[in-house]
Design a protein around this motif. Sequence first.
Motif, short mmCIF file in Angstrom:
data_model
loop_
_atom_site.label_atom_id
_atom_site.label_comp_id
_atom_site.label_asym_id
_atom_site.label_seq_id
_atom_site.Cartn_x
_atom_site.Cartn_y
_atom_site.Cartn_z
N TYR A 70 0.85 -1.19 0.00
CA TYR A 70 0.00 0.00 0.00
C TYR A 70 0.89 1.24 0.00
O TYR A 70 1.80 1.36 0.80
CB TYR A 70 -0.90 -0.02 1.24
N ASN B 114 -2.38 11.58 -7.18
CA ASN B 114 -3.21 11.55 -8.37
C ASN B 114 -2.83 12.59 -9.42
O ASN B 114 -3.10 12.42 -10.61
CB ASN B 114 -4.65 11.77 -7.89
N SER C 26 -6.70 1.42 -6.94
CA SER C 26 -6.22 2.71 -6.47
C SER C 26 -7.33 3.55 -5.89
O SER C 26 -8.49 3.43 -6.28
CB SER C 26 -5.58 3.47 -7.64
N GLY C 27 -6.97 4.39 -4.93
CA GLY C 27 -7.86 5.45 -4.47
C GLY C 27 -7.41 6.72 -5.17
O GLY C 27 -6.79 6.66 -6.22
N ILE C 28 -7.72 7.87 -4.61
CA ILE C 28 -7.29 9.11 -5.24
C ILE C 28 -5.81 9.30 -5.00
O ILE C 28 -5.06 9.57 -5.93
CB ILE C 28 -8.04 10.31 -4.62
N ASP C 29 -5.41 9.15 -3.78
CA ASP C 29 -4.02 9.43 -3.45
C ASP C 29 -3.34 8.21 -2.87
O ASP C 29 -2.39 8.33 -2.10
CB ASP C 29 -3.95 10.60 -2.45
N ASP C 30 -3.88 7.05 -3.17
CA ASP C 30 -3.18 5.85 -2.76
C ASP C 30 -3.34 4.77 -3.82
O ASP C 30 -4.15 4.88 -4.73
CB ASP C 30 -3.66 5.35 -1.39
N LEU C 31 -2.53 3.76 -3.64
CA LEU C 31 -2.37 2.74 -4.66
C LEU C 31 -2.07 1.47 -3.89
O LEU C 31 -1.32 1.48 -2.93
CB LEU C 31 -1.13 3.13 -5.45
N THR C 32 -2.67 0.36 -4.30
CA THR C 32 -2.36 -0.91 -3.66
C THR C 32 -1.90 -1.87 -4.74
O THR C 32 -2.55 -1.99 -5.77
CB THR C 32 -3.61 -1.48 -2.95
#
Lengths: 449, 449
Positions: B311, B318, B343-349
């Motif tokens: 994570y 973004n 991915s979220g807006i400001d995260d990445l898995t």
Amino acid sequence: MKVVKFGGSSLASGQQLEKVLQILKDDKERRVVVVSAPGKRNERDTKVTDLLISCGEKVLAGKDPGEEVAQVIARYADIARELDLSSDIITQIKQDFLELLDGNKENAHSFMEAVKASGEDNNAKLVAAFLTARGLKAVYVNPQEAGLIVTDEPGNAQVLPESYDRLQLLREYEDIVVFPGFFGYSKSGDVVTFSRSGSDITGAIVANGVKASVYENFTDVDAVYTVNPTIVSKPKEISMLTYREMRELSYAGFSVFHAEALIPAYRAGIPVHVKNTNNPLVPGTKIAAQRSNDNGPVVGIANDKGFCSIYISKYLMNKEIGFARRILSILEEYGISYEHMPSGIDDLTIILRQDQLIHIDEGELLARIKEELNAEEAVIEHDLSLIMVVGEGMRHNVGTTSRAAKALAEAGVNIEMINQGSSEVSMMFGVKEQFAKKAVKALYEEFFQ
Amino acid sequence: MKVVKFGGSSLASGQQLEKVLQILKDDKERRVVVVSAPGKRNERDTKVTDLLISCGEKVLAGKDPGEEVAQVIARYADIARELDLSSDIITQIKQDFLELLDGNKENAHSFMEAVKASGEDNNAKLVAAFLTARGLKAVYVNPQEAGLIVTDEPGNAQVLPESYDRLQLLREYEDIVVFPGFFGYSKSGDVVTFSRSGSDITGAIVANGVKASVYENFTDVDAVYTVNPTIVSKPKEISMLTYREMRELSYAGFSVFHAEALIPAYRAGIPVHVKNTNNPLVPGTKIAAQRSNDNGPVVGIANDKGFCSIYISKYLMNKEIGFARRILSILEEYGISYEHMPSGIDDLTIILRQDQLIHIDEGELLARIKEELNAEEAVIEHDLSLIMVVGEGMRHNVGTTSRAAKALAEAGVNIEMINQGSSEVSMMFGVKEQFAKKAVKALYEEFFQ
């Protein structure tokens, strides 16, 4: 010590300025006031900033800007007259403005920056004069004098770190500081403006600099709503949300302000309080690093349209190390940034903002992807909406996904895509644009009614 | 014309070979038989291939392989005796095998390849002799003679395209062709074996070469099951599924065979029919390009463990073009392939198979990601299971996601991750390993009961 920012509509008329006065009187901690340029008084009004742009462009084109100059000065004069202020302040504003238009135009960019910024700058002078006339000790402070130094990127200035130490000296003022939003000065002394929501940015920078206990952002809505009020009428208000939640909501269409504008406050851990100038007694919305999780797993639902997807498939894609990386390299060459990339075993979908493709030959892009990656299929699907269900509480709440998916199914909305990472502050659904409103309504009913 | 492949357990004893005989007699279209080496007769038995590996290794180490040689030959001899075959065939197999062990060992790799491949090769000779003895005209055909030419990658041979044209000549045989699975020949004439499920690969290649009407894959189960029978007892059977569905199920733990083995059949559009040697009258499972969608949106549920997630979060990630691409480049440097990247807006898995990290310093990897990408957080979470709900019918079936998510919620399983691309043949859920069985059971009940 509180930093208080007022938006354009809060400063559009004398009547509005009386509200600002009262707000400042109500709390002695409100020591720094950041102001926008006067906004619209009604639907058909023109923003001062837009008048200034026409004005500057006429001057650069060698045309007579007389009409625009008169309109700009009239806006300030109207306010001064409404408030019974001495005409000295208007005389000074007019003189400063004409000098500016008459000044150095060698660098057209710099000239336009200074003309645009004059909207906020002169308004700060007017507000300071008004507060003083009403018996509050207030003083206009110029950003250069205060040390707000920024990079030399017109329309996209970035604050330089040394500014914060200098701005800290604003704490020493005994009078209320009235500070123009929207711009700073480059190292060489030129005016440079921030991006959209520029006065919000100034407020956050100043709040960081003076280490404010709170950054109050006064606007014309009672609160940040749980959902877009044009889709659901009279939606619930959000009393408290975290920076991350605000960021996710802002990403997907919440326009109260740009979450990016909050960064300086976020970095300093200063809470942001969104309040209504026209209704200052309602509690508004607080944005902070953490919130108590007492109003359910979901805090808000946002949606934004104008996305498209590029679907790429290749049998056994999954076995190829570097496949996705190569696709992203191609997109980078085209200057395309992507939003999300859900994948199956042998397929990959890239979600991106559609407007990035306007000047791109889609057929060529797809052909390159197919050729260079030896892909079997590469297809673009247009007109998608992304719906974001946001809330810090979702992560450990078994069943939130289930409730959302069920609500969409019952409303007959097909989910084109789901993206939920492992740190889920949000859950994202992709749907076809024509189903977006229906989807948002269904989710609102599920989580807020 | 049908190509029929029999697995090891279908050829483990004389009793099993009688079933093979009957199957061939039942359908005159079964003209090409691809055989594995004799498999286990019971739990405690050793596969011939494993005996061969010990044997070859002993020879290379200069030790006496007498015991292993005896065991290998005994397996064939037992079958021949059980079937009352003339001892000539065993004499020939033994002679060939001893010659092989006595032969050129300059290249240890090539030697081992040939020793391993002898298991299938000799079994093909034995089966041909048996069929002939029972009155079916059958002939052993060597892959070199038939033109099955492969790349020189021991244990991972890839068929060369020219093989298909040559193999087409197998159509001309009047007798039933008995063809050993698992290996081909390099251009320089060396034996080279395929990867795991090698005989399945041979069958698919031959089926493609002769343009078979169907590729029948005989094994020891009645069908491909809708779910792992060790998790749900007596699960429903799948009567028909598409290549893509099989591929997705196989990816996530269905071990009937490796979907990769099917590629040559898939490319030629030849349907694959999985049948049970021990119960040939049951319909089995058909795999084809398309299927009628009459048994609900979901065709099967697979799960596989041993995944982990990385994570990565960064405020405003973004906005950075190239962020994900740079992360993937770092993983590539470490030789890590990833499976999914929600991915979220400001995260990445990033989801990947955990065993890839065994020889990697996780702390170092995370430190590099944090440093080079200026990320705020980079964390590894271990021991995740992926659960794949598979079905071509899901795409246009409003509500499948909702049903799945609801079933998981009601079973108290928290969904760590959902990944559903825009061409959803499958829907993937990530859950903590300890919840995987519970999750699979709940999904099975929802979609199949």
